[in-house]
Design an enzyme around this catalytic site. Structure first.
Site, PDB file in Angstrom:
ATOM      1  N   GLN A 102      30.677  42.582  54.689  1.00 38.09           N
ATOM      2  CA  GLN A 102      31.543  43.123  54.616  1.00 38.09           C
ATOM      3  C   GLN A 102      32.805  42.402  53.379  1.00 38.09           C
ATOM      4  OE1 GLN A 102      33.473  43.866  58.853  1.00 38.09           O
ATOM      5  NE2 GLN A 102      32.219  42.280  59.085  1.00 38.09           N
ATOM      6  N   HIS A 120      31.913  46.729  51.535  1.00 33.59           N
ATOM      7  CA  HIS A 120      33.484  47.127  51.529  1.00 33.59           C
ATOM      8  C   HIS A 120      33.781  46.892  49.823  1.00 33.59           C
ATOM      9  CE1 HIS A 120      34.730  45.955  55.877  1.00 33.59           C
ATOM     10  NE2 HIS A 120      34.025  47.254  55.683  1.00 33.59           N
ATOM     11  N   PRO A 216      32.272  30.148  64.881  1.00 29.20           N
ATOM     12  CA  PRO A 216      33.047  28.962  65.732  1.00 29.20           C
ATOM     13  C   PRO A 216      33.819  29.522  66.926  1.00 29.20           C
ATOM     14  CG  PRO A 216      33.808  29.194  63.603  1.00 29.20           C
ATOM     15  CD  PRO A 216      32.746  30.161  63.533  1.00 29.20           C
TER      16      PRO A 216
HETATM   17  P1  NAD Z   1      37.880  38.298  59.925  1.00 27.55           P
HETATM   18  O1  NAD Z   1      39.136  37.684  59.019  1.00 27.55           O
HETATM   19  O2  NAD Z   1      38.244  39.399  60.915  1.00 27.55           O
HETATM   20  O3  NAD Z   1      36.979  37.320  60.719  1.00 27.55           O
HETATM   21  C1  NAD Z   1      36.563  36.132  60.326  1.00 27.55           C
HETATM   22  C2  NAD Z   1      35.648  35.517  61.379  1.00 27.55           C
HETATM   23  O4  NAD Z   1      35.039  34.384  60.670  1.00 27.55           O
HETATM   24  C3  NAD Z   1      36.370  34.937  62.620  1.00 27.55           C
HETATM   25  O5  NAD Z   1      35.880  35.608  63.589  1.00 27.55           O
HETATM   26  C4  NAD Z   1      36.022  33.473  62.595  1.00 27.55           C
HETATM   27  O6  NAD Z   1      36.152  32.908  63.763  1.00 27.55           O
HETATM   28  C5  NAD Z   1      35.091  33.650  61.761  1.00 27.55           C
HETATM   29  N1  NAD Z   1      34.811  31.948  60.955  1.00 27.55           N
HETATM   30  C6  NAD Z   1      35.822  31.270  60.333  1.00 27.55           C
HETATM   31  N2  NAD Z   1      35.137  30.281  60.030  1.00 27.55           N
HETATM   32  C7  NAD Z   1      34.054  30.479  60.125  1.00 27.55           C
HETATM   33  C8  NAD Z   1      32.752  29.504  59.626  1.00 27.55           C
HETATM   34  N3  NAD Z   1      32.988  28.372  59.109  1.00 27.55           N
HETATM   35  N4  NAD Z   1      31.656  30.078  59.930  1.00 27.55           N
HETATM   36  C9  NAD Z   1      31.410  31.046  60.672  1.00 27.55           C
HETATM   37  N5  NAD Z   1      32.271  31.833  61.176  1.00 27.55           N
HETATM   38  C10 NAD Z   1      33.674  31.398  60.863  1.00 27.55           C
HETATM   39  O7  NAD Z   1      36.798  38.927  58.864  1.00 27.55           O
HETATM   40  P2  NAD Z   1      35.754  40.099  58.896  1.00 27.55           P
HETATM   41  O8  NAD Z   1      35.307  40.199  60.197  1.00 27.55           O
HETATM   42  O9  NAD Z   1      34.906  39.723  57.662  1.00 27.55           O
HETATM   43  O10 NAD Z   1      36.891  41.377  58.664  1.00 27.55           O
HETATM   44  C11 NAD Z   1      37.808  41.310  57.733  1.00 27.55           C
HETATM   45  C12 NAD Z   1      37.868  42.141  56.628  1.00 27.55           C
HETATM   46  O11 NAD Z   1      38.417  41.539  55.615  1.00 27.55           O
HETATM   47  C13 NAD Z   1      36.756  42.634  55.902  1.00 27.55           C
HETATM   48  O12 NAD Z   1      36.715  43.880  55.790  1.00 27.55           O
HETATM   49  C14 NAD Z   1      36.474  42.116  54.659  1.00 27.55           C
HETATM   50  O13 NAD Z   1      36.207  42.963  53.686  1.00 27.55           O
HETATM   51  C15 NAD Z   1      37.774  41.418  54.537  1.00 27.55           C
HETATM   52  N6  NAD Z   1      37.781  40.114  53.760  1.00 27.55           N
HETATM   53  C16 NAD Z   1      36.850  39.743  52.750  1.00 27.55           C
HETATM   54  C17 NAD Z   1      36.788  38.546  52.414  1.00 27.55           C
HETATM   55  C18 NAD Z   1      35.951  37.993  51.365  1.00 27.55           C
HETATM   56  O14 NAD Z   1      35.325  38.897  50.637  1.00 27.55           O
HETATM   57  N7  NAD Z   1      35.248  36.513  51.463  1.00 27.55           N
HETATM   58  C19 NAD Z   1      37.918  37.372  52.671  1.00 27.55           C
HETATM   59  C20 NAD Z   1      38.807  38.054  53.844  1.00 27.55           C
HETATM   60  C21 NAD Z   1      38.671  39.251  54.356  1.00 27.55           C
END
Ligand code: NAD
Ligand code: ZN
Length: 247
Positions: A102, A120, A216
């Site tokens: 995602q 996405h 976590p």
């Molecule tokens: P989310 O922000 O809803 O959830 C993130 C999850 O990651 C949480 O459940 C959290 O507990 C977990 N998490 C935090 N630290 C972690 C670690 N070190 N190891 C494993 N898990 C960890 O994100 P989502 O479910 O991906 O959905 C959010 C939307 O936001 C998506 O559509 C995505 O496209 C977008 N998004 C993308 C990015 C990116 O590209 N890096 C960043 C932020 C949001």
């Protein structure tokens, strides 16, 4: 408790032939990319839903581009972490491997993953709002804001999926097909609340796949998971990988 779960995950993965990974913002958290829903979730006082949306772009494309430009610059400064590295190595370990994400940050590819299903879209692609020509744009900072289409001169938008938009149909279909076929689904760093991507987990579970979750925090899919690894992906995935190679 954690070593036991790591052992169980390794036992499930080791004999598997068809494995899929499904990742969310959490897989990039240890690289320093903030997750949306954490940290207040606001950008310049706006909720992401008010920025990452087609109406926002129609009303104020420059504002939306500033948001994405900040994210491009942020990601350009960071590196993939050991969780990305393990997932990249696993593409050569299993007979069939699919990685669906995602995330829009491109860090899986930076770690060496090939054929990533970007549900996405990507911060590193742009698309013309008029003729729909899409291209890679890796230059940071953007030479021109908003960028313009070389074919027709119209404005380009980030090739990411905004709130209220459909997922790229071919990419979603490929991910659903892999979810139906896989024996093991490894779900990493996603709260699994954003549909339809989150539905991939139930597709796999309904088709009999074992689900291994790495997060976590307790998530919405804990009930579907055969194993829940409760800790940071950058620490736990390398432990699982080592067990698979030792055992
Ligand atoms: P989310 O922000 O809803 O959830 C993130 C999850 O990651 C949480 O459940 C959290 O507990 C977990 N998490 C935090 N630290 C972690 C670690 N070190 N190891 C494993 N898990 C960890 O994100 P989502 O479910 O991906 O959905 C959010 C939307 O936001 C998506 O559509 C995505 O496209 C977008 N998004 C993308 C990015 C990116 O590209 N890096 C960043 C932020 C949001
Ligand atoms: Zn164009």
């Amino acid at each position: 408790m954690i070593p036991e779960e790591v052992q169980r995950a390794a036992e499930i993965l080791k004999p598997a032939r068809r494995v899929m990974a499904f990742t969310g913002a959490g897989v990039s958290a240890e690289s320093g990319v903030p997750t949306f829903r954490g940290a207040g979730g606001l950008w310049e006082g706006r909720r992401v839903e008010q920025v990452a949306a087609p109406e926002a772009f129609r009303a104020d494309p420059l504002m939306v581009w500033k948001f994405y430009e900040e994210r491009r610059q942020g990601v350009a400064r960071v590196r993939p972490n050991p969780a990305h590295a393990v997932l990249a190595a696993w593409q050569d370990r299993f007979a069939e491997w699919t990685l669906a994400t995602q995330n829009v940050d491109g860090l899986h590819q930076a770690a060496g993953s090939r054929d990533v299903l970007e549900l996405h879209g990507s911060l590193w692609r742009v698309r013309c709002v008029s003729c729909a020509t899409e291209r890679e744009e890796l230059v940071v900072p953007l030479p021109q804001m908003p960028p313009r289409c070389a074919v027709c001169g119209a404005m380009e938008r980030p090739a990411v999926v905004w709130f209220g938009e459909f997922l790229p149909p071919g990419v979603m279909a490929a991910a659903q097909a892999a979810a139906e076929r896989c024996e093991v689904l490894v779900v990493v760093g996603t709260s699994a609340v954003v549909y339809p991507a989150a539905g991939l987990v139930s597709i796999a579970a309904d088709a009999g796949a074992k689900v291994i979750e790495v997060n976590p925090a307790e998530s919405a899919l804990a009930a579907l998971a055969a194993v829940a690894l409760r800790g940071p992906a950058g620490e736990l995935l390398p432990l699982v990988d080592r067990r698979i190679r030792e055992a």
